[in-house]
Design a protein around this motif. Structure first.
Motif: not given
Length: 64
Positions: A26-29, A40-53
């Motif tokens: 998942a981190y590699r992806l 966001i700072g040192s944190r990575k987050v995935i927007p749900v709608k963009k993930l679906e697309k």
């Protein structure tokens, strides 16, 4: 009155569960060029709608 707030982003750990892959995968992806991730700072987050697309696009590519 209760308001239901839809989750807009997920963590990389949650991404691993959603996709059924290990955390390292998942981190590699999340670090790959074409993947929708926000830093966001040192944190990575995935927007749900963009993930679906992204998942729809990937599915279409593999069906060709």
């Amino acid at each position: 009155m209760k308001q239901i707030i839809e989750q807009l982003t997920i963590s990389v750990t949650e991404l691993s569960k959603v996709l059924g892959v290990s955390k390292p995968i998942a981190y590699r992806l999340a670090n790959s060029k074409d993947f929708p991730v926000l830093q966001i700072g040192s944190r990575k987050v995935i927007p749900v709608k963009k993930l679906e697309k992204w998942k729809i696009r990937r599915k279409q590519i593999f069906q060709l």
